[in-house]
Write an enzyme that holds these catalytic residues in place. Structure first.
Site, PDB file in Angstrom:
ATOM      1  CE1 TYR A  26      -3.614  -1.130  -5.726  1.00  0.00           C
ATOM      2  CE2 TYR A  26      -2.765  -0.041  -3.767  1.00  0.00           C
ATOM      3  CZ  TYR A  26      -2.785  -1.127  -4.625  1.00  0.00           C
ATOM      4  OH  TYR A  26      -1.974  -2.205  -4.365  1.00  0.00           O
ATOM      5  CD  GLU A  48       3.412  -4.820  -5.018  1.00  0.00           C
ATOM      6  OE1 GLU A  48       4.369  -4.107  -4.653  1.00  0.00           O
ATOM      7  OE2 GLU A  48       2.245  -4.599  -4.657  1.00  0.00           O
ATOM      8  CD1 TRP A  56       0.413   1.206  -5.073  1.00  0.00           C
ATOM      9  CD2 TRP A  56       1.939  -0.078  -6.075  1.00  0.00           C
ATOM     10  NE1 TRP A  56      -0.248   0.233  -5.793  1.00  0.00           N
ATOM     11  CE2 TRP A  56       0.662  -0.562  -6.420  1.00  0.00           C
ATOM     12  CE3 TRP A  56       3.060  -0.720  -6.601  1.00  0.00           C
ATOM     13  CZ2 TRP A  56       0.474  -1.667  -7.251  1.00  0.00           C
ATOM     14  CZ3 TRP A  56       2.867  -1.820  -7.428  1.00  0.00           C
ATOM     15  CH2 TRP A  56       1.583  -2.283  -7.734  1.00  0.00           C
TER      16      TRP A  56
END
Length: 189
Positions: A26, A48, A56
Site C-alpha cells: 500500500y 476512510e 487502516w
C-alpha cells in the site's frame, strides 16, 4: 520512535509500514500517489469513514470484501441500496458492521450520484494545497489536520456528506496523493 524503517528489500520506508507486507505494498503503490475519478475518490471517502477509530490495516485487509458488498463503490449502485441491503451489510463479518457508517456511505453515494460527472474529483482536488518545497523529516512534523482538510470537510458537510471530518479528510488527502507526506529519506520521497 524512528520515522524510517528498512524493509526486507533494503528500501527505507515510512516506519508506519512496520513489517506487514500489505502495508508495504500500500505504501509503495498507493499512499501519496495522485488518485482521480469520482468512483475512486468515493471509495476512498467511504473507506476512510469506515476507518475512523480503527487501524487502516484493518480496512486494507477488509477492502476486497468491502468492494464486493458495496458494488465496487460505484456511486449509482450504492445509492440504490435499500433497507434489505443495510441488513445484509450489517450481517457481513467481512466488513466493519457499523450502521451509521453504512448509512452514511449510502447517503454519500446518493449525493455523488446527484453531482455532474467529474464534480466530486474537481471538488476534492480543489482543496489540495500546493506541493510543499520541503517534506517532513519525522512523524512529529506530519499534521493530523490542516486548514485545507478542515475546509474540505466543511464544504462536504455543507453538501450533506457524513463521516468526512477534518482528520478523516486529511487521511484521504494523504492516501489520494493530494499531499505527499512520505518522510525525508523514504524511497518514495
Amino acid at each position: 520512535m524512528t520515522s524510517l524503517l528498512l524493509g526486507p528489500d533494503s528500501r527505507a520506508r515510512c516506519a508506519w509500514v512496520g513489517d506487514d507486507a500489505e502495508y508495504r505494498r500500500y505504501h509503495d503503490e498507493e499512499w501519496g500517489t495522485p488518485l482521480h475519478g469520482d468512483r475512486a475518490l468515493f471509495e476512498k471517502m467511504a473507506l476512510e469513514g469506515f476507518q475512523a477509530g480503527l487501524s487502516w490495516i484493518t480496512i486494507l485487509r477488509k477492502r476486497p470484501r468491502f468492494r464486493e458488498v458495496f458494488a465496487g463503490f460505484v456511486p449509482e449502485a450504492v445509492a440504490a441500496f435499500d433497507d434489505a441491503d443495510v441488513e445484509r451489510l450489517m450481517a457481513d463479518p467481512g466488513i466493519i458492521r457499523n450502521r451509521a457508517k453504512i448509512l452514511a456511505t449510502i447517503g454519500n453515494a446518493q449525493i455523488v450520484q446527484s453531482m455532474a460527472e467529474g464534480e466530486l474529483d474537481a471538488l476534492m482536488w480543489s482543496f489540495a494545497p500546493p506541493p510543499s518545497a520541503t517534506r517532513p523529516g519525522s512523524f512529529a512534523e506530519v499534521p493530523a489536520v490542516t486548514p485545507e482538510s478542515t475546509a474540505l470537510s466543511k464544504e462536504l458537510r455543507r453538501r450533506g456528506f457524513r463521516f468526512v471530518g477534518p482528520t478523516t479528510m486529511y487521511a484521504l488527502m494523504q492516501s489520494a496523493g493530494m499531499v505527499d507526506d512520505h518522510i525525508e529519506g523514504c524511497w518514495k520521497a
